[in-house]
Each structure stands twice: as structure tokens, then as C-alpha cells.
Design an enzyme around this catalytic site. Sequence first.
Site, PDB file in Angstrom:
ATOM      1  N   ARG A  67       2.646   8.335   9.059  1.00  0.00           N
ATOM      2  CA  ARG A  67       2.519   9.758   8.850  1.00  0.00           C
ATOM      3  C   ARG A  67       1.075  10.500   9.594  1.00  0.00           C
ATOM      4  NH1 ARG A  67       5.366   9.129   4.161  1.00  0.00           N
ATOM      5  NH2 ARG A  67       6.034  10.948   3.331  1.00  0.00           N
TER       6      ARG A  67
ATOM      7  N   HIS B 157      13.253   5.354  12.624  1.00  0.00           N
ATOM      8  CA  HIS B 157      12.785   5.284  11.086  1.00  0.00           C
ATOM      9  C   HIS B 157      13.643   6.611  10.569  1.00  0.00           C
ATOM     10  CE1 HIS B 157      10.901   6.091   7.567  1.00  0.00           C
ATOM     11  NE2 HIS B 157      10.042   4.968   7.525  1.00  0.00           N
TER      12      HIS B 157
ATOM     13  N   ASP C 174       0.610  -1.230  -0.144  1.00  0.00           N
ATOM     14  CA  ASP C 174       0.021   0.040  -0.016  1.00  0.00           C
ATOM     15  C   ASP C 174       0.939   1.241  -0.049  1.00  0.00           C
ATOM     16  OD1 ASP C 174       1.082  -0.085   2.731  1.00  0.00           O
ATOM     17  OD2 ASP C 174      -0.772  -0.861   3.528  1.00  0.00           O
TER      18      ASP C 174
ATOM     19  N   HIS D 267       6.328   5.064  12.748  1.00  0.00           N
ATOM     20  CA  HIS D 267       6.476   5.887  11.699  1.00  0.00           C
ATOM     21  C   HIS D 267       5.166   6.509  10.775  1.00  0.00           C
ATOM     22  CE1 HIS D 267       5.281   3.057   8.399  1.00  0.00           C
ATOM     23  NE2 HIS D 267       5.688   2.186   9.352  1.00  0.00           N
TER      24      HIS D 267
ATOM     25  N   GLU E  14      -2.065   5.163   2.913  1.00  0.00           N
ATOM     26  CA  GLU E  14      -2.052   3.840   2.746  1.00  0.00           C
ATOM     27  C   GLU E  14      -3.329   3.130   2.249  1.00  0.00           C
ATOM     28  OE1 GLU E  14      -0.299   4.956   5.142  1.00  0.00           O
ATOM     29  OE2 GLU E  14       1.903   4.681   4.619  1.00  0.00           O
TER      30      GLU E  14
ATOM     31  N   GLU F 294      -0.745  -9.124  -1.044  1.00  0.00           N
ATOM     32  CA  GLU F 294      -1.076  -8.681   0.234  1.00  0.00           C
ATOM     33  C   GLU F 294      -2.385  -7.780  -0.173  1.00  0.00           C
ATOM     34  OE1 GLU F 294       0.624  -5.548   2.978  1.00  0.00           O
ATOM     35  OE2 GLU F 294       1.272  -7.195   4.083  1.00  0.00           O
TER      36      GLU F 294
HETATM   37  C1  UD1 Z   1       6.601   4.749   3.551  1.00  0.00           C
HETATM   38  C2  UD1 Z   1       5.420   4.521   2.990  1.00  0.00           C
HETATM   39  C3  UD1 Z   1       4.681   3.730   3.997  1.00  0.00           C
HETATM   40  C4  UD1 Z   1       5.447   2.395   4.871  1.00  0.00           C
HETATM   41  C5  UD1 Z   1       6.659   2.951   4.991  1.00  0.00           C
HETATM   42  C6  UD1 Z   1       7.646   1.823   5.500  1.00  0.00           C
HETATM   43  C7  UD1 Z   1       4.467   6.017   1.458  1.00  0.00           C
HETATM   44  C8  UD1 Z   1       3.552   7.207   1.116  1.00  0.00           C
HETATM   45  N1  UD1 Z   1       4.671   5.525   2.510  1.00  0.00           N
HETATM   46  O1  UD1 Z   1       6.538   5.622   4.672  1.00  0.00           O
HETATM   47  O2  UD1 Z   1       3.652   3.248   3.439  1.00  0.00           O
HETATM   48  O3  UD1 Z   1       4.677   1.893   5.624  1.00  0.00           O
HETATM   49  O4  UD1 Z   1       7.444   3.516   3.807  1.00  0.00           O
HETATM   50  O5  UD1 Z   1       8.918   2.358   6.249  1.00  0.00           O
HETATM   51  O6  UD1 Z   1       4.668   5.458   0.502  1.00  0.00           O
HETATM   52  N2  UD1 Z   1      14.270   8.006   4.432  1.00  0.00           N
HETATM   53  C9  UD1 Z   1      15.565   7.742   4.428  1.00  0.00           C
HETATM   54  N3  UD1 Z   1      16.284   6.469   3.935  1.00  0.00           N
HETATM   55  C10 UD1 Z   1      15.723   5.421   3.700  1.00  0.00           C
HETATM   56  C11 UD1 Z   1      14.274   5.540   3.823  1.00  0.00           C
HETATM   57  C12 UD1 Z   1      13.547   6.966   4.229  1.00  0.00           C
HETATM   58  O7  UD1 Z   1      16.510   8.817   4.749  1.00  0.00           O
HETATM   59  O8  UD1 Z   1      16.187   4.430   3.686  1.00  0.00           O
HETATM   60  C13 UD1 Z   1      13.679   9.064   5.036  1.00  0.00           C
HETATM   61  C14 UD1 Z   1      13.796  10.209   3.635  1.00  0.00           C
HETATM   62  O9  UD1 Z   1      14.201  11.584   4.107  1.00  0.00           O
HETATM   63  C15 UD1 Z   1      12.469  10.161   3.046  1.00  0.00           C
HETATM   64  C16 UD1 Z   1      11.680   9.970   4.400  1.00  0.00           C
HETATM   65  O10 UD1 Z   1      12.490   9.075   5.303  1.00  0.00           O
HETATM   66  O11 UD1 Z   1      12.105  11.238   2.452  1.00  0.00           O
HETATM   67  C17 UD1 Z   1      10.332   9.322   4.119  1.00  0.00           C
HETATM   68  O12 UD1 Z   1      10.358   8.395   3.346  1.00  0.00           O
HETATM   69  P1  UD1 Z   1       9.169   8.056   2.477  1.00  0.00           P
HETATM   70  O13 UD1 Z   1       9.080   6.710   1.606  1.00  0.00           O
HETATM   71  O14 UD1 Z   1       8.418   9.074   1.857  1.00  0.00           O
HETATM   72  O15 UD1 Z   1       7.691   7.603   3.537  1.00  0.00           O
HETATM   73  P2  UD1 Z   1       8.076   6.703   4.996  1.00  0.00           P
HETATM   74  O16 UD1 Z   1       7.631   7.377   6.064  1.00  0.00           O
HETATM   75  O17 UD1 Z   1       9.176   5.805   4.866  1.00  0.00           O
HETATM   76  N1  UDP Z   2      12.136  -3.661  10.381  1.00  0.00           N
HETATM   77  C1  UDP Z   2      13.684  -3.851  10.215  1.00  0.00           C
HETATM   78  N2  UDP Z   2      14.377  -2.944  11.005  1.00  0.00           N
HETATM   79  C2  UDP Z   2      13.789  -1.943  11.798  1.00  0.00           C
HETATM   80  C3  UDP Z   2      12.410  -1.965  12.019  1.00  0.00           C
HETATM   81  C4  UDP Z   2      11.657  -2.742  11.093  1.00  0.00           C
HETATM   82  O1  UDP Z   2      14.048  -4.662   9.443  1.00  0.00           O
HETATM   83  O2  UDP Z   2      14.417  -1.217  12.498  1.00  0.00           O
HETATM   84  C5  UDP Z   2      11.237  -4.686   9.399  1.00  0.00           C
HETATM   85  C6  UDP Z   2      10.226  -5.173  10.244  1.00  0.00           C
HETATM   86  O3  UDP Z   2      10.655  -6.348  10.838  1.00  0.00           O
HETATM   87  C7  UDP Z   2       9.033  -5.449   9.181  1.00  0.00           C
HETATM   88  C8  UDP Z   2       9.466  -4.262   8.381  1.00  0.00           C
HETATM   89  O4  UDP Z   2      10.549  -3.675   8.682  1.00  0.00           O
HETATM   90  O5  UDP Z   2       9.139  -6.612   8.429  1.00  0.00           O
HETATM   91  C9  UDP Z   2       8.272  -3.398   8.800  1.00  0.00           C
HETATM   92  O6  UDP Z   2       8.706  -1.992   7.913  1.00  0.00           O
HETATM   93  P1  UDP Z   2       7.972  -0.838   8.523  1.00  0.00           P
HETATM   94  O7  UDP Z   2       7.488  -0.624   9.846  1.00  0.00           O
HETATM   95  O8  UDP Z   2       9.159   0.337   8.261  1.00  0.00           O
HETATM   96  O9  UDP Z   2       6.805  -0.510   7.445  1.00  0.00           O
HETATM   97  P2  UDP Z   2       5.359  -1.038   7.710  1.00  0.00           P
HETATM   98  O10 UDP Z   2       5.138  -2.612   7.782  1.00  0.00           O
HETATM   99  O11 UDP Z   2       4.455  -0.187   8.476  1.00  0.00           O
HETATM  100  O12 UDP Z   2       4.576  -0.776   6.046  1.00  0.00           O
END
Ligand code: UD1
Ligand code: UDP
Length: 376
Positions: A209, A239, A95, A207, A131, A117
Site C-alpha cells: 500500500r 495482485h 501482520d 502490492h 502492517e 511470525e
Molecule cells: C493484504 C494485507 C497485506 C498482505 C497482502 C497479501 C492488510 C491491510 N493488508 O493486502 O498485509 O501483504 O494482503 O497479499 O491486511 N482482491 C481480490 N481477490 C483476492 C484478494 C484481493 O479481488 O483474492 C482485491 C479486492 O479488490 C480487495 C483488494 O484486492 O479489496 C485489496 O485486498 P486487501 O486484503 O484489502 O489488501 P491487500 O493489498 O491484498
Molecule cells: N504467491 C503466490 N502466487 C503469486 C504471488 C505470490 O502463490 O502469484 C505467494 C508467494 O510465494 C508467497 C506469498 O504468496 O508465499 C506472498 O504473498 P504476498 O506477496 O501477497 O503477501 P506478503 O507476503 O507480502 O504479505
Amino acid sequence: MKVMTIFGTRPEGIKMAPVVQALQLDESLESVCVNTGQHKEMLDQVLDLFELVPDYNLEIMKAGQTVEELTARVLAELSPIISREQPDLVLVHGDTTTTFIGAYAAFLQQIPVGHVEAGLRTNNIHSPFPEEMNRQMVGRLATYHFAATKKNKMNLILENVEACRITITGNTVIDALLQITEKPHDFPENLKQIFQNGKRTILMTTHRRENLEELQHVYRAVNRLVRENEDVQFVFPVHKNPIIRQKVLKEIEDTENVHVIEPLDYQDFVHVMKESHIVITDSGGIQEEAPGLGKPVLVARNTTERPEGVEAGTLKLVGTSEGKIYKECQELLSDEAAYQKMAAISNPFGTGDAAEQILNFIKEEFKVKAPSGVRV
Ligand code: UD1
Ligand code: UDP
């Protein structure tokens, strides 16, 4: 037949890894794998662990970029790849923005989409945000729906998806979890030290939003819990989202017995979960994994798309208020019977063969024949 898998964030990487592995091992199919790079470090580690080498790595992540920018860039960069590769089927997972745009880009080129999923719903388009809307839209765009549970299938049927398009497979996260727990593992020094002190550990992640404005209440509950329970510590891998980092720094970075650390490698994370007493999270995937390891989960959100876990009794929805989180966690810490009741429940989300079931469905649906000389 050519199958393209598209993913871009950490959870998609983890949950698509077993599917990509199954596709790549099968010689009767051609597999093309696209990483949008919505996440960077958090996903790269997962690719290394599962030995996944995408055919395309887009470099979409920019620190703190808005969902609107992300959406536009994923669509612009993904579309030419789909156009060049002309897959017979595109698989997306879950999602996220990558999921929705991956499905939409395939739809625009009239390529069928399979949604892994599928059918998770809160039916509240603001929670989780964005999501819930992403998954509802992918539900409309997809031709094939791989649902983890009967409830997920029922959600799709209520939205007029034909039953013959839905396959119940369990969640691929359980495939990934089993694969990782089977490997030998040794904690790095910092984690070894954390677990040496004999305290009960609570693992926390946040994490979402829609929760960002509420996080200080969650963190205040944590402060109170460690203040009042000397034998308790928190491990909090934060995160990479900079907005969350600012909030954490303000509220709990310096609290004694709260270990604020970088995101953990998936293998370390799974083993930290195994060693923990309780999990507090707003994550989706962790709501499925922790029950698989017998850990009670307090879900710091107002809604969950995983009611199976709540009904089974392994998840408790506690929202984001300081008082409620404190009370529910304190009860688990002090009432052994209440704790054991939650910990003893078996996982309702799958048995570990979801990827195989998805592969079998695809081969049957597309009448894939074994290459000459290969016995099936
Ligand atoms: C995204 C997904 C969310 C999912 C989550 C898993 C969307 C809108 N949201 O949210 O559904 O649950 O991923 O974690 O698709 N960043 C880094 N390094 C990384 C990853 C992220 O620096 O490896 C930082 C960056 O500044 C980035 C910010 O995190 O802009 C947010 O990342 P983004 O993918 O937009 O949203 P998430 O909150 O991670
Ligand atoms: N996870 C990880 N390292 C961390 C935190 C989470 O590998 O420090 C894994 C966790 O086991 C799960 C996945 O990341 O499989 C969940 O990701 P996240 O919570 O970012 O996203 P969501 O599932 O809410 O989309």
C-alpha cells in the site's frame, strides 16, 4: 484443549497451512479453523492445494474495500464465532488486518493469543503500512510469541516481552515451501511457453500500500531493463488489488518480453521462482522463500523487517526509484561474480520444522495429555 487458527489472506493461508495440518493430525487437540475471507480467489487456491477445509468461511472480501471497512467487518463477524467456540488458545499469523483483529477479538474475550511470525519490525509505523502497526499491536495483545529468528526474539525483548513467552521456531513458510517442492509438478501451457524461449527470467511482484504511488517508477525500470537486455524477460503475476491493476495497465501491460499474468497458484509460483534468475518484489513472504531456492532478491521497498536476509547478502534493499532498481538489476545481469555471491547464500529463515515446534510448545504449555488409547 481447543485451538482456533484464524487467517484470511494468501500469505497467512500459506504460512498457517503447516500449523493447521499439525494441529489437525494431533488427536490430543481439537482444532477449529476460521477463514475470514479477507482474500477470495488468491486464498481459495491455497486452501485447495494444502487440502485445508476451514470450519468457518466468512465472506469478508469486497472489491476495493477500505481497510477501515475491512477492520469493522472482520471484528463484527469474528467475535460471535470466538464467543460460540470458546477456544483455549487463538493463533494468528503475521501482520494483516485479519491478524490484528483476530488477536484483538480474542483479547476482548480474554482468550490467550499465540502470534506466529512474531517480532518482525521495521520500527517505522508507516512502512510497511499498516502492517508494522498491526504486528506491533499483536505483539502487545499476544501471550505467546513464535519468532522465526533470534533477531525477531530480540525485537520483542526490547519491547518488554518476557523471554519465557517467546519461542524461536524458524518461519513456517519454509515448512510450506518444502512440502510443495517435494510434490511432482508440471507447468500449465502458458508458463511452459514462457520458459521455452531460453531467456533469463526476472520474476516480479508488487502490492504494498505505501508503494502504490511509486509503482510507475518501478515499472519504468522494468521497461528499461527489457529494452536494453534482449535475453531477459519478466514474469509479473499481478495482485488482484484493482489500484495496482490500473497502474500496471498504464505502464507495462503492452511491453514486449514482460508477461503480465494473473496471480499464480502457489505451486506454479514456487516453480516459476525456481526457474527464475532474479526476483524483484515488495512482498514479505517472497523475501523468505526466494533465498531458500537460491535466488537473489531485489526488495523494491525502503524498509525491510527481514534484515537477516540483507545481512546474509541474499536480499538487497533497492527502494522504488527507477534509477536504483535499474542499476542494481543491471549489475546482477551483467556481473556473474556479483550474481553468484548473492545466489550462493543459505536461507536464514528456517529449516522446515516450525509447525512441529509450535505444536510441541502448545502441548507442553497447556499440559495436553494424549487421548486414552493413543501412544505418544
Ligand atoms: C493484504 C494485507 C497485506 C498482505 C497482502 C497479501 C492488510 C491491510 N493488508 O493486502 O498485509 O501483504 O494482503 O497479499 O491486511 N482482491 C481480490 N481477490 C483476492 C484478494 C484481493 O479481488 O483474492 C482485491 C479486492 O479488490 C480487495 C483488494 O484486492 O479489496 C485489496 O485486498 P486487501 O486484503 O484489502 O489488501 P491487500 O493489498 O491484498
Ligand atoms: N504467491 C503466490 N502466487 C503469486 C504471488 C505470490 O502463490 O502469484 C505467494 C508467494 O510465494 C508467497 C506469498 O504468496 O508465499 C506472498 O504473498 P504476498 O506477496 O501477497 O503477501 P506478503 O507476503 O507480502 O504479505
